[in-house]
Design a protein around this motif. Sequence first.
Motif, PDB file in Angstrom:
ATOM      1  N   GLN A  64       0.804  -1.209   0.000  1.00 25.41           N
ATOM      2  CA  GLN A  64       0.000   0.000   0.000  1.00 25.41           C
ATOM      3  C   GLN A  64       0.838   1.262   0.000  1.00 25.41           C
ATOM      4  N   THR A  65       2.094   1.147   0.409  1.00 22.66           N
ATOM      5  CA  THR A  65       2.942   2.331   0.558  1.00 22.66           C
ATOM      6  C   THR A  65       4.011   2.337  -0.537  1.00 22.66           C
ATOM      7  N   SER A  66       4.066   3.433  -1.284  1.00 26.17           N
ATOM      8  CA  SER A  66       5.084   3.600  -2.318  1.00 26.17           C
ATOM      9  C   SER A  66       5.885   4.860  -2.025  1.00 26.17           C
ATOM     10  N   VAL A  67       7.181   4.790  -2.272  1.00 26.70           N
ATOM     11  CA  VAL A  67       8.052   5.947  -2.071  1.00 26.70           C
ATOM     12  C   VAL A  67       8.716   6.285  -3.402  1.00 26.70           C
ATOM     13  N   LEU A  68       8.950   7.577  -3.596  1.00 23.84           N
ATOM     14  CA  LEU A  68       9.637   8.050  -4.795  1.00 23.84           C
ATOM     15  C   LEU A  68      11.126   7.815  -4.601  1.00 23.84           C
ATOM     16  N   LEU A  69      11.706   6.998  -5.451  1.00 21.57           N
ATOM     17  CA  LEU A  69      13.102   6.615  -5.260  1.00 21.57           C
ATOM     18  C   LEU A  69      14.037   7.814  -5.357  1.00 21.57           C
ATOM     19  N   ALA A  70      13.688   8.800  -6.190  1.00 16.72           N
ATOM     20  CA  ALA A  70      14.554   9.968  -6.345  1.00 16.72           C
ATOM     21  C   ALA A  70      14.688  10.752  -5.050  1.00 16.72           C
ATOM     22  N   GLU A  71      13.672  10.653  -4.161  1.00 17.91           N
ATOM     23  CA  GLU A  71      13.705  11.400  -2.913  1.00 17.91           C
ATOM     24  C   GLU A  71      14.215  10.560  -1.747  1.00 17.91           C
ATOM     25  N   ARG A  72      14.638   9.365  -2.028  1.00 16.61           N
ATOM     26  CA  ARG A  72      15.126   8.492  -0.962  1.00 16.61           C
ATOM     27  C   ARG A  72      16.455   9.011  -0.450  1.00 16.61           C
ATOM     28  N   GLU A  73      16.527   9.259   0.841  1.00 14.66           N
ATOM     29  CA  GLU A  73      17.714   9.851   1.452  1.00 14.66           C
ATOM     30  C   GLU A  73      18.605   8.768   2.064  1.00 14.66           C
ATOM     31  N   GLU A  74      19.838   9.182   2.300  1.00 10.48           N
ATOM     32  CA  GLU A  74      20.796   8.330   2.988  1.00 10.48           C
ATOM     33  C   GLU A  74      21.174   8.975   4.313  1.00 10.48           C
ATOM     34  N   GLN A  75      21.119   8.188   5.383  1.00  3.69           N
ATOM     35  CA  GLN A  75      21.487   8.719   6.688  1.00  3.69           C
ATOM     36  C   GLN A  75      23.000   8.871   6.779  1.00  3.69           C
ATOM     37  N   LEU A  76      23.434   9.957   7.417  1.00  2.00           N
ATOM     38  CA  LEU A  76      24.867  10.270   7.484  1.00  2.00           C
ATOM     39  C   LEU A  76      25.528   9.787   8.763  1.00  2.00           C
ATOM     40  N   ASP A  77      24.772   9.182   9.683  1.00  2.00           N
ATOM     41  CA  ASP A  77      25.394   8.638  10.887  1.00  2.00           C
ATOM     42  C   ASP A  77      26.346   7.503  10.489  1.00  2.00           C
ATOM     43  N   GLY A  78      27.577   7.612  10.913  1.00  2.00           N
ATOM     44  CA  GLY A  78      28.579   6.619  10.569  1.00  2.00           C
ATOM     45  C   GLY A  78      29.239   6.838   9.226  1.00  2.00           C
ATOM     46  N   ALA A  79      28.750   7.810   8.447  1.00  2.00           N
ATOM     47  CA  ALA A  79      29.352   8.090   7.140  1.00  2.00           C
ATOM     48  C   ALA A  79      30.662   8.845   7.321  1.00  2.00           C
ATOM     49  N   THR A  80      31.625   8.558   6.474  1.00  2.00           N
ATOM     50  CA  THR A  80      32.936   9.210   6.553  1.00  2.00           C
ATOM     51  C   THR A  80      33.181  10.196   5.423  1.00  2.00           C
ATOM     52  N   ALA A  81      32.454  10.057   4.308  1.00  2.00           N
ATOM     53  CA  ALA A  81      32.693  10.948   3.171  1.00  2.00           C
ATOM     54  C   ALA A  81      31.476  10.932   2.253  1.00  2.00           C
ATOM     55  N   LEU A  82      31.353  12.011   1.473  1.00  2.17           N
ATOM     56  CA  LEU A  82      30.357  12.121   0.416  1.00  2.17           C
ATOM     57  C   LEU A  82      31.086  12.298  -0.911  1.00  2.17           C
ATOM     58  N   GLN A  83      30.509  11.755  -1.949  1.00  8.15           N
ATOM     59  CA  GLN A  83      31.001  11.976  -3.306  1.00  8.15           C
ATOM     60  C   GLN A  83      29.864  12.603  -4.094  1.00  8.15           C
ATOM     61  N   LEU A  84      29.957  13.907  -4.324  1.00  9.75           N
ATOM     62  CA  LEU A  84      28.919  14.643  -5.041  1.00  9.75           C
ATOM     63  C   LEU A  84      29.475  15.034  -6.399  1.00  9.75           C
ATOM     64  N   GLY A  85      28.957  14.394  -7.446  1.00  9.44           N
ATOM     65  CA  GLY A  85      29.548  14.618  -8.761  1.00  9.44           C
ATOM     66  C   GLY A  85      30.964  14.095  -8.785  1.00  9.44           C
ATOM     67  N   ARG A  86      31.920  14.956  -9.068  1.00  8.83           N
ATOM     68  CA  ARG A  86      33.332  14.559  -9.109  1.00  8.83           C
ATOM     69  C   ARG A  86      34.074  14.910  -7.831  1.00  8.83           C
ATOM     70  N   THR A  87      33.412  15.610  -6.895  1.00 12.33           N
ATOM     71  CA  THR A  87      34.094  16.137  -5.718  1.00 12.33           C
ATOM     72  C   THR A  87      33.866  15.237  -4.517  1.00 12.33           C
ATOM     73  N   ARG A  88      34.938  14.960  -3.804  1.00 14.43           N
ATOM     74  CA  ARG A  88      34.888  14.153  -2.587  1.00 14.43           C
ATOM     75  C   ARG A  88      34.899  15.088  -1.390  1.00 14.43           C
ATOM     76  N   LEU A  89      33.966  14.866  -0.439  1.00 10.88           N
ATOM     77  CA  LEU A  89      33.818  15.703   0.745  1.00 10.88           C
ATOM     78  C   LEU A  89      33.943  14.827   1.984  1.00 10.88           C
ATOM     79  N   LEU A  90      34.976  15.045   2.784  1.00 10.42           N
ATOM     80  CA  LEU A  90      35.121  14.318   4.037  1.00 10.42           C
ATOM     81  C   LEU A  90      34.144  14.879   5.067  1.00 10.42           C
ATOM     82  N   LEU A  91      33.557  13.995   5.887  1.00 10.77           N
ATOM     83  CA  LEU A  91      32.515  14.385   6.842  1.00 10.77           C
ATOM     84  C   LEU A  91      33.041  14.374   8.271  1.00 10.77           C
ATOM     85  N   GLU A  92      32.508  15.324   9.065  1.00 10.93           N
ATOM     86  CA  GLU A  92      32.806  15.350  10.492  1.00 10.93           C
ATOM     87  C   GLU A  92      31.648  16.033  11.214  1.00 10.93           C
ATOM     88  N   ARG A  93      31.097  15.380  12.232  1.00 13.26           N
ATOM     89  CA  ARG A  93      29.995  15.931  13.017  1.00 13.26           C
ATOM     90  C   ARG A  93      30.552  16.710  14.203  1.00 13.26           C
TER      91      ARG A  93
END
Length: 794
Positions: A250-279
């Motif tokens: 009964q429940t459908s989600v739009l895959l394009a809007e599906r987010e990723e949780q950043l807890d435990g994440a160490t880096a993001l890769q947005l396009g060609r740029t790598r971004l190191l993460l720190e909370r």
Amino acid sequence: MNGAALSHTGPRAAGTGAAPRVRSRGGSMPVAALLLLLCALQLLCLLRAPAAWMPARVAVALAAGKDTVLDGAALGLPPADGARLRLRRDGAGNWWAAAAGPSPLLVQRGEQRRRSGSVLLGQGQRFQLGASSFDVQAVVPGSIAFTRGDTHWRYDGATLLRGGLPQPDCPDARLAIRAVGVWNRWLPSRLGVARPLVFGGNLDCGNRIAIAGVPAPGATVSSTSEGMLLAEGAGARQAPLLLQSAGDAQTSVLLAEREEQLDGATALQLGRTRLLLERNGDLLHLQPTSHVALYREAQLRLPEGVSWSWTQRTLWQLPDQGWPALALLGGLVAVAAGILLLSGAGRRLGRGRSAAGIGALLLSGAGVVLLYWQKSGAAAGIGIHLLVAWAALWCLWLAGGRSLAAGAAVLLLAIGLLSQLELGLGAPESSWLRHAGKTASLLAIGAGAIGLLRASQTLRDARPLAQARLEFGLLLVSGIALLLLLLQVAFGDETGVFDLQPVEFAKLALAALSAHCLALASGAQPAPGGLLLRVLRLGAPALLFLVLLAVALVQVDDYSPLILFAVWGAAMTLAFGLASGRWLLTAAVLAAALAAVAGIVLLRAAGPAEFARWHFYADRFMVWLDPGSHPHTGQQLLLGAQAIAGGGWFGADHVFGLAALGQDAGAALRIPAVQDDFAPSFFLYRHGLAAALLLWVLQALFLAGLLHTAVRCWLAAATARDFRLAWQGRWRCFLLCGGAGFVAGHFLLSWGTNLAIFPVMGQPMSFLSAGGSHLLFFICPLLAVGVASETEHP
């Protein structure tokens, strides 16, 4: 030049009776002056580079329960990327991220990377694209089974099966895609070439499932180390991609809007740029580490809640964590120097050659360290790379005995390094300098190896190397080349495998094996050995050629390998015809070359309509003949033509590029692959056609130098009094001719592509394009053979 007077006079009858040298030592002074001038221009380019600032850290403040959308400029990304990032904090204070633009977002946790707007498929899930709904029946490692209505599908990461049978190739599929499909159907899936499953379009064919009203690719499924990954494609903008979890229809989600949780994440890769993460409490710190935008001033208007810590681009820095690698290098060189000086080899070499060998070893080690730093993400400043590159250029010139080929090669390498340095310093982002840094590192490795070869000449035994041992070495090299080619087919793509291009090493192996066969065929005595050995001698080059050609046609989406191998084959045939006195064969090669020129003229005269019914790269010919009607696919050709026209005869600054050294690179940066396939277009834009004419002269002198050395090897073989020395002379002759043929093919293809003589084809310009496998695995070994041939036949 037909045959050699050979006699079995024993292994130590090594007299060669070589012809005297025809070159003059006085010719070395102009080369030294020109090399010094080019090094000075590189230093001037570095000193004139304006100050450049970039963000060292981006801090984003966001309250719990709020979200924001940031464009790439606010994150330090190059504006041309068009990337956007959506950040959100839930009520518990957790951070979530998703891509809000066309550039994909990858979230890294340790060694795992997950793309936002994607999901790993599992049994029982359902996804819907347009009017089509798919039910996942089973997911096993490396394979997935699903249904659409009554139709059953199975996909193994390479081939899509409908009802247990592969689909026919798509009508618009190119020859390379069709060859890949045949390869995947006949070989086990582990050896198959990975191809994604594509949804969209109007026809079920190949690895595509048609969906009415949705252009391909509306969505893709690809095999990853974690499982089968479903992701939306560009066509999903016209139809949403919906996902239903197992047991929740009964429940459908739009895959394009599906987010990723950043807890435990160490880096993001947005396009060609790598971004190191720190909370840090309510702050999220992002540290851009690659493809970072550069600014002339340390100020920028930023969105609310975003702040930057600025840093200035430095050109002479050493990585903080790089000292252990330097200490290890120094220790290894010290140990090697001690062993050499205390051994009998060191006494035979003498102090001068021992010092030269230690210096060459240090140079190669420095290149390895610089390359390691760059691959680890903490590259040294480009000034450090330049110092090592200058040492490599002078080492190569001295090791080459100041021959014509060596002199032209070092000047061509210096010009290419200058062009890449101009690109890097003139680009508005930090990553462009990596091309010049990589070229400098690989040049140091190759030049150091050649220097070691030159310093160890007196260590060679008076007896020539046994033919059987050298044949075993050639077969071993060809086996390694075949293995690397198979690895590229199984795990790589057109760009190579494991950051290497096995094709370059395979071309060298093919040239060496073919030269061996021609050396035996042109000898006065038949080759020793039984029938099996003769078959291996003749069959190994043919097998390597066929595999190399097949891999090139499968992996490369153009016909440039055909032209490259045709030029090489013509060069080898012409050399054999001239050497053996087969004038009819020589005339046939020359006639074929004239026919090829005539064919190009006829193709140019034909209109685009003549190619509309072709199935063999018809689109490339139509774009070539009428690029204005295909502005998107003909982007490289159009932008390259604009850059060449802007350069004129004397460069865009009207003084051969001297006034623009170190400054903005201009519109030429928009040319795709300008650092590689279209490097000549940038050179013409910056320095003009007059400078290009001088570059053509240098390239012709390099080829002439290789051929001159080849002729001297043949003459030495003709008067040798030992059959092994005669065979080695002929082998080196044909190897240098084959290498010159491959380099001439690269020159021809690259200039022809950039000047629109040929349709666009992806082949780098030797010496001018950014360094890589072509420099390390082909150019440097070819120069090493030339150096060894020059020093052995003084």
